[in-house]
Every structure is written in C-alpha cells, then in structure tokens.
Design an enzyme around this catalytic site. Structure first.
Site, short mmCIF file in Angstrom:
data_model
loop_
_atom_site.label_atom_id
_atom_site.label_comp_id
_atom_site.label_asym_id
_atom_site.label_seq_id
_atom_site.Cartn_x
_atom_site.Cartn_y
_atom_site.Cartn_z
CB CYS A 50 -0.93 0.01 1.20
SG CYS A 50 -0.07 0.09 2.78
CD GLN A 51 4.50 -0.19 2.03
OE1 GLN A 51 3.89 -0.74 1.13
NE2 GLN A 51 5.11 -0.86 2.98
#
Length: 187
Positions: A50-51
């Site tokens: 998700c970064q």
C-alpha cells in the site's frame, strides 16, 4: 502472502496445513510458482503493497520503489501473474483507499454519503485483473464498524467470467453503525 511472513533464509514457498483440505502458502510472492498451488482451489486472497498509494506518503503510485529499488508500485502484477497461471474461480484483494483516488479519482464524504470514483491508476489495476478473465467488482469499506478506528480500504472481488456471477451487493456487506469502543471490544 506477505514478504514479512516467510523465513528469510528460505525463499521457497512453505505450505502449512491444519487439515488435509486446508492449504496456506507462506512465501515472498516473487517466489511463487503455479505448481506451489493445489490443483483446484477456490479463492485467492492477497494484498499488495500500500505504500505507493497511501495518502500518508508521497503517492509515487505505479512508479514507486522501495529502498532496494524493488518496484513496489507494480507488485499487483504478481497477482496478475498468479491469476493467469492458476485461474481460481474467485479472488479477494485489498488495498488502501488512496489507490482509488490517485490521478483523477475522488472521494466524497457527506452525511450518509460516501462516493468514490476511480482514477487512472485504479483503472489500470482493474484492467489488469480483468484481463485475466475475471469480472471485477470493487468497493471502499470502512471497517470502523468492527474495529475501533476509521479504516477505509478498497476491496476487489473477482469471479471468473465463465461463471457469470451477479455483481456483488455491497450494501449487504457494509456494516453501518457506530464504531465500537476499545473498552467494549476488550470486554
């Protein structure tokens, strides 16, 4: 399958079973091979990093790399690779809501209204999953109804196109109501 959930000194898939019909594969998703999966399984569940997409970061999106220059923003392509090779009937993936709103998407929140429009990054990810032969529905759900925090996530539900499944009724899945307190959960 998350990178942090495998033994660092062993880069091959580890299959752990609790019963003869249960299979859990723990490994780095880059090491997965189609033969690591059972011949017939019904549901592939996964999340991809998700970064690259979170609003809590620089939102580098599909071009994001980690500190070792690994292409985190393209890790969803590993799920595409697995879907193409194994063709399970269904899949369930999740990620942060920032993926939906990047590059032209939006989120509108009002009294009882939560509206999302996919931006071009999300559309590219959806097209990749659909190109594997799946109908793909997505929806943003706030799990605040079951955990004591505001936690919106986008969920992707895919069904193989040949199954002709009806679209998901997301309103029957969303849990509405007040967020439980930590005290109530612990009791």
């Amino acid at each position: 399958i998350y990178r942090r959930h495998f033994h660092r000194n062993n880069s091959t898939a580890i299959s752990t079973t609790t019963s003869p019909s249960d299979v859990l594969i723990e490994c780095d998703m880059l090491d997965l091979h189609p033969t690591d999966f059972p011949a017939h399984f019904h549901l592939l569940t996964a999340g991809f990093p998700c970064q690259p997409f979170t609003i809590r970061g620089p939102q580098s999106g599909l071009y994001d790399t980690d500190r070792n220059s690994n292409p985190r923003g393209q890790m969803y392509q590993e799920l595409v690779r697995v879907l193409n090779a194994t063709q399970p009937p269904f899949f369930l993936f999740e990620n942060v809501v920032g993926l939906v709103t990047m590059e032209g998407g939006y989120a509108r929140h009002g009294k009882g209204v939560h509206e999302f429009k996919a931006g071009s990054v999300m559309e590219e990810v959806l097209a990749a999953f659909r190109s594997c032969g799946y109908q793909v529905d997505w929806h943003v759900i706030n799990s605040g109804g079951v955990v004591p925090q505001y936690r919106e996530r986008v969920y992707f539900v895919g069904s193989r196109s040949d199954l002709s499944c009806p679209p998901i009724n997301w309103t029957s899945i969303e849990r509405r109501g007040s967020c439980p307190t930590l005290r109530n959960i612990l009791q």
